[in-house]
Structure formats: C-alpha cells, structure tokens
Design a protein around this motif. Sequence first.
Motif: not given
Length: 250
Positions: A7-12, A34-48, A52-60
Amino acid sequence: QDIWIQRDSVNGPLKGSCASFVLQHDGYVIGGLDDFGFNRKMYSYSPSQNNWDNEESIGGLSGSGLSRGSASSFAIGNKGYVCLGQGDTNPYFKDLWEYDLGTGAWTQKADFIGTARRQAISFTINSIAYVGTGQDLTGLTKDFYKYEPTTNTWTQLNDFAGTARRQAVGFQMGDNGYMGTGDDGVLRTDFWMYTPTTDTWMQKANFPGTARAGATGWGIFPTGFIATGEDVNYAYKKDVWEYNYFGNSW
C-alpha cells in the motif's frame, strides 16, 4: 486469503520505533526515530483512499521536547493515547497524551504511576488500557498497570508472570490480553494470556518461530498473529505466525 498487498508508503522520512493506534478504521503512526533523531509527528492512513495525511504532532504547537520513540500507545473510543518512550535528551518518559479525533487536539493526562520507561507493551480490553514491562533507569521491569480514561487514573495490577523484559509484543484478543517474545537478557519465545477479571496471567503454547524482540502483533478472535522483529543475530524477520485460542496452538 493469506496474501499481502503493498500500500501507499507512510509520509515523512524513513523511520522506526514508532507508536501507532487505530481510530474509526484509520491507522495512525506517531513519533519514532529517523536519520535526524526522534520526532513527534503524526500521520493518518485511510485504507479506503490508500493515502496518508499529516496530522497534529503530539502535544500540538506547544509540544517541544515531546519527540520520542519506543513509546506505548493504544486507542479507546474516538481517542488515541501515547505514553512512555525515550527522546533525544530524555531516555525515559512517563507522561501520557490523549489525541481527540473529534477536535484534532492533544491533551496531557495523568502521568503513568510506574517508573519512567521505554519499550513497554500495551493493549486495551473493554475500554481500559493495560501497560507494563519495559526498561527503566534500573533495568528491565515486569510490573503492570491499567488506565481508566473515564476517571483519568492509573492502578497497579499484579506483575507480569514471566520474566522482566523489554520489546515484547502485546495485543488484545477477545476479552483477554496476550504478551510474548521480547528480551530479558536473552531473546524469548514464551507466550502468555492475561485475564482482567481475575488479574491473572497464564502461560500458553510457546511461539514456535525464532526467538525475537521488537515484533508486532494483533488479534482477531479467535486468532492472534505475531510477525517480524529482530533475532539474536540482529537479522530482521518477516515471517508471520497465527495462534488459535481454542486449540492453544500455532
């Protein structure tokens, strides 16, 4: 059908040690290394839609310092949760964050009452989350806890009945939780069932694959699955195994 479809590869960027949960049939992937260190980004995946969409990172917007990997995560209702883990400057977290699907906002909730740790397991049963094991400042752990979102409280439960360990796999199937594999100083193949009504653990048939840590697992009653991970030779695995509840067999 026992087939895999790419399926489609995750963003980022390429990443590992991420957290994940499912809300309203969509998958969410959070944080990781990732190659740059730890991150807090979130992505959502729609099977239908298979995208993938970019979502609000943990903590906003105010979430600086919350980047992490090796965290634990779970979903209850329309809310997803991320807790514990490690960051670039903090080797052990104990905070808990809640993501509200309706508002798209993150809110900090009650801290985990055990020691700060990473590489713990988690699963949910009947709208209650269960979190335990992992590695803390003093070493490997086997203590276990439940979180009730309606009261925003943690309660300590009986310890896991196996050896203290990190990077085990945990999942829910039916009214029980399951935990297996992992690293207690050596890689393991043991497999356990947790019954929340009696707060007890029962050992089940050993996982028949190669001993490993960092595997993934999921349950669709009456079957559970364990897949992937890393073996004692640091080789990454891609095999998939199915467990049958009624036969206690793989």
